[in-house]
Design a protein around this motif. Structure first.
Motif, short mmCIF file in Angstrom:
data_model
loop_
_atom_site.label_atom_id
_atom_site.label_comp_id
_atom_site.label_asym_id
_atom_site.label_seq_id
_atom_site.Cartn_x
_atom_site.Cartn_y
_atom_site.Cartn_z
N LYS A 1 0.86 -1.15 -0.02
CA LYS A 1 0.12 0.04 -0.19
C LYS A 1 0.78 1.41 -0.16
O LYS A 1 0.54 2.31 -0.82
CB LYS A 1 -0.82 -0.09 1.18
CG LYS A 1 -1.92 -0.93 1.20
CD LYS A 1 -3.10 -0.68 2.39
CE LYS A 1 -4.33 -1.84 2.14
NZ LYS A 1 -5.03 -1.63 3.38
N LEU A 2 1.86 1.15 0.92
CA LEU A 2 2.80 2.45 0.89
C LEU A 2 3.53 2.82 -0.45
O LEU A 2 3.55 3.73 -0.83
CB LEU A 2 4.07 2.18 1.96
CG LEU A 2 5.28 3.15 2.03
CD1 LEU A 2 4.36 4.34 2.40
CD2 LEU A 2 6.37 2.72 3.00
N CYS A 3 3.92 1.70 -1.09
CA CYS A 3 4.36 1.86 -2.65
C CYS A 3 3.41 2.24 -3.54
O CYS A 3 3.74 3.33 -4.38
CB CYS A 3 5.19 0.61 -2.76
SG CYS A 3 6.57 -0.05 -1.93
N PRO B 1 0.68 -0.53 -8.65
CA PRO B 1 0.44 -1.32 -7.60
C PRO B 1 1.22 -2.57 -7.46
O PRO B 1 2.04 -2.69 -8.58
CB PRO B 1 -1.21 -1.95 -7.81
CG PRO B 1 -1.59 -0.83 -8.77
CD PRO B 1 -0.50 -0.46 -9.45
N GLY B 2 1.23 -3.60 -6.76
CA GLY B 2 1.84 -4.80 -6.99
C GLY B 2 1.45 -5.65 -8.14
O GLY B 2 0.41 -5.48 -8.54
N THR B 3 2.44 -6.37 -8.63
CA THR B 3 2.23 -6.89 -9.82
C THR B 3 2.30 -8.26 -9.98
O THR B 3 3.28 -9.06 -9.16
CB THR B 3 3.30 -6.43 -11.18
OG1 THR B 3 3.27 -4.86 -11.17
CG2 THR B 3 2.61 -6.84 -12.66
N LYS B 4 1.35 -9.08 -10.61
CA LYS B 4 1.43 -10.67 -10.50
C LYS B 4 2.80 -11.15 -11.33
O LYS B 4 3.20 -10.42 -12.34
CB LYS B 4 0.32 -11.03 -11.23
CG LYS B 4 -1.15 -10.70 -10.38
CD LYS B 4 -2.15 -11.26 -10.95
CE LYS B 4 -3.41 -11.07 -10.32
NZ LYS B 4 -4.74 -11.55 -11.04
N VAL B 5 3.13 -12.22 -10.87
CA VAL B 5 4.24 -13.04 -11.64
C VAL B 5 3.89 -14.28 -11.71
O VAL B 5 3.22 -15.19 -11.13
CB VAL B 5 5.60 -12.97 -10.42
CG1 VAL B 5 6.57 -13.88 -10.96
CG2 VAL B 5 6.07 -11.48 -10.26
N HIS B 6 4.26 -15.07 -13.07
CA HIS B 6 3.75 -16.38 -13.54
C HIS B 6 5.08 -17.35 -12.80
O HIS B 6 4.76 -18.40 -12.20
CB HIS B 6 3.69 -16.63 -14.90
CG HIS B 6 3.30 -17.99 -15.32
ND1 HIS B 6 2.88 -18.92 -14.67
CD2 HIS B 6 4.11 -18.45 -16.34
CE1 HIS B 6 2.80 -20.13 -15.36
NE2 HIS B 6 3.55 -19.85 -16.19
#
Length: 494
Positions: free
Chosen positions: A113-115, A122-127
């Protein structure tokens, strides 16, 4: 007659001497005022004042060239606009709901949330997510990925030193470029000075590879830009789907700095597949536009693959730092993470010169029962950093922090593990230069399996280290202690 000439000369000398002293003390006064007006820590402010007053002229020059965070008016005016454009673009692309993660573990939620609130991404998904600890294995995998590229390859390093396995990467890039793959290469001017003096520049350019020398050192512009500011990021992006980052420079460890007698550099790199490459691509695009004026944005060639692949990890948050990016974001994130820890903190860093706030946070964690392990090199390529780091050992050991000194080469890995769940890996060291100055990239990875793998690597580092004992440390000589304290005043230069 001679006496008159002598008297006139002495009067002229006294006038000149008085003027020089007057100008000098005016400069000292102005620099002192500047130091006091800057929002720095008390220890940093005190150190700069001592440097200015103890080292006549030299101290003032040190402050002018090595303290003011000046990156040039043109660069400063463009930075925010370029970054904001990239952030708006990634937040408005068609598949943005698919590539961002919305749920995190308890320890990572506040960090993500801070970032997001500070950076806008936002945070990004990784496969897929894999750690590499062998430079040879990293290079082999990288060459295979380069050979399989279909559209584009973007690379950025602080140091690219020709010779050995580094030349194999250059050869693979040349082949890819000749096959129509769009290849871009960004290297720091100072860090990669040997590369820019080598024949490889012309050979690669002739093959169609775009090469940019970032933050060029120009004596004529020393008053316009801080001369020791460096592009310290290490990034590889292939087809906007595969990406690498971590501590490794593009060098052959069997050849790099072997003359200083500290052994091979020990590094860690992370290879990722998935939408995270798009977020990292925004950082690359921003840096590229800053240097060239040309706008590039990731071409989402794997959009269908991204949209329909359901097997994602919790998520990765990119943290980009440097002049013009979010101010002291790495520092804020690390403080938040350390104060949130309830079980265990593992830290590996080659250069350990923490701020007062970070030192207090680490000591506080140990005092409240969190197991804190710090792993640093026993041998270091920077004599000054080696001495200054020791200044903090007494406070750390007294607080219950375990300090391990790695003895099988120079441990260059930058990693932090919080409560067996949240991992930080990237290019930033725990020193003033990385936290406040250089362009860096750090990944916050919210995944227990990744953290387990990182923990196992850190355990191996500990096995190859010597644990420092407080009783033995307290018995070091008086002159040793004096040297630590004297050199500590130069920590703002690190």
């Amino acid at each position: 007659m001679l006496k008159n000439y002598y008297n006139k000369f002495m009067k002229f000398y006294e006038i000149i001497n008085t003027l020089i002293l007057f100008v000098y003390w005016i400069l000292v006064g102005l620099v002192t005022l500047r130091i006091l007006m800057k929002k720095k820590s008390i220890s940093s402010t005190t150190s700069w004042l001592l440097i200015v007053y103890i080292l006549p002229i030299i101290g003032i020059l040190f402050y002018i060239f090595l303290s003011e965070l000046n990156v040039g008016k043109k660069r400063t005016s463009n930075l925010y606009k370029i970054w904001l454009y990239g952030v708006n673009w990634i937040n408005n692309i068609d598949c943005n709901k698919t590539i961002f993660n919305n749920k995190n573990s308890y320890i990572a939620t506040s960090i993500f949330k801070l970032c997001k609130n500070i950076q806008g991404i936002p945070g990004t998904k990784v496969h897929k997510l894999k750690i590499f600890t062998s430079t040879n294995n990293i290079i082999k995998k990288l060459i295979r990925d380069i050979s399989s590229a279909k559209n584009n390859i973007e690379i950025m390093f602080y140091i690219w030193q020709p010779g050995g396995i580094a030349d194999k990467v250059a050869e693979a890039l040349i082949i890819a470029s000749c096959q129509g793959i769009h290849c871009r290469l960004m290297l720091d001017s100072a860090g990669s000075s040997i590369f820019f003096r080598s024949p490889w520049v012309k050979i690669m350019k002739d093959a169609g590879i775009e090469i940019v020398e970032t933050l060029k050192i120009n004596i004529l512009k020393i008053f316009l830009r801080r001369i020791d500011l460096r592009q310290h990021r290490k990034i590889i992006i292939i087809d906007n789907y595969i990406t690498y980052t971590g501590s490794m420079n593009l060098v052959d460890p069997k050849l790099f700095k072997r003359n200083i007698g500290i052994g091979e550099w020990i590094d860690l790199m992370v290879r990722m597949e998935g939408p995270i490459a798009i977020s990292i691509g925004i950082i690359y695009a921003c840096d590229w536009e800053l240097e060239t004026g040309k706008k590039i944005l990731p071409n989402i060639s794997n959009k269908n693959k991204i949209s329909h692949n359901k097997k994602y990890l919790n998520g990765v948050q990119i943290i980009a730092s440097g002049p013009g990016f979010s101010k002291d974001i790495i520092h804020q994130v690390l403080l938040t993470a350390i104060y949130s820890a309830t079980k265990k903190i593992n830290i590996t860093t080659p250069y350990f010169v923490p701020s007062d706030d970070l030192l207090n946070a680490i000591c506080s964690a140990a005092k409240r029962g969190v197991k804190v392990n710090i792993i640093i090199p026993y041998y270091n390529d920077s004599i000054l950093v080696n001495w200054v780091s020791k200044y903090f050992f007494t406070d750390l050991l007294s607080s219950g922090v375990n300090i391990y000194q790695f003895k099988k080469g120079l441990l260059h890995t930058k990693s932090i593990l919080i409560d067996h769940q949240l991992s930080f890996v990237g290019t930033a060291n725990l020193d003033m230069r990385s936290l406040w100055l250089n362009f860096e990239i750090t990944l916050a990875i919210d995944d227990s399996n990744f953290s387990k793998n990182l923990s196992n690597i850190q355990k191996e580092y500990i096995k190859l280290s010597k644990k420092l004992k407080l009783k033995k440390w307290d018995k070091r000589s008086y002159w040793y202690k004096l040297m630590e304290r004297l050199l500590f005043f130069f920590h703002p230069l690190l």
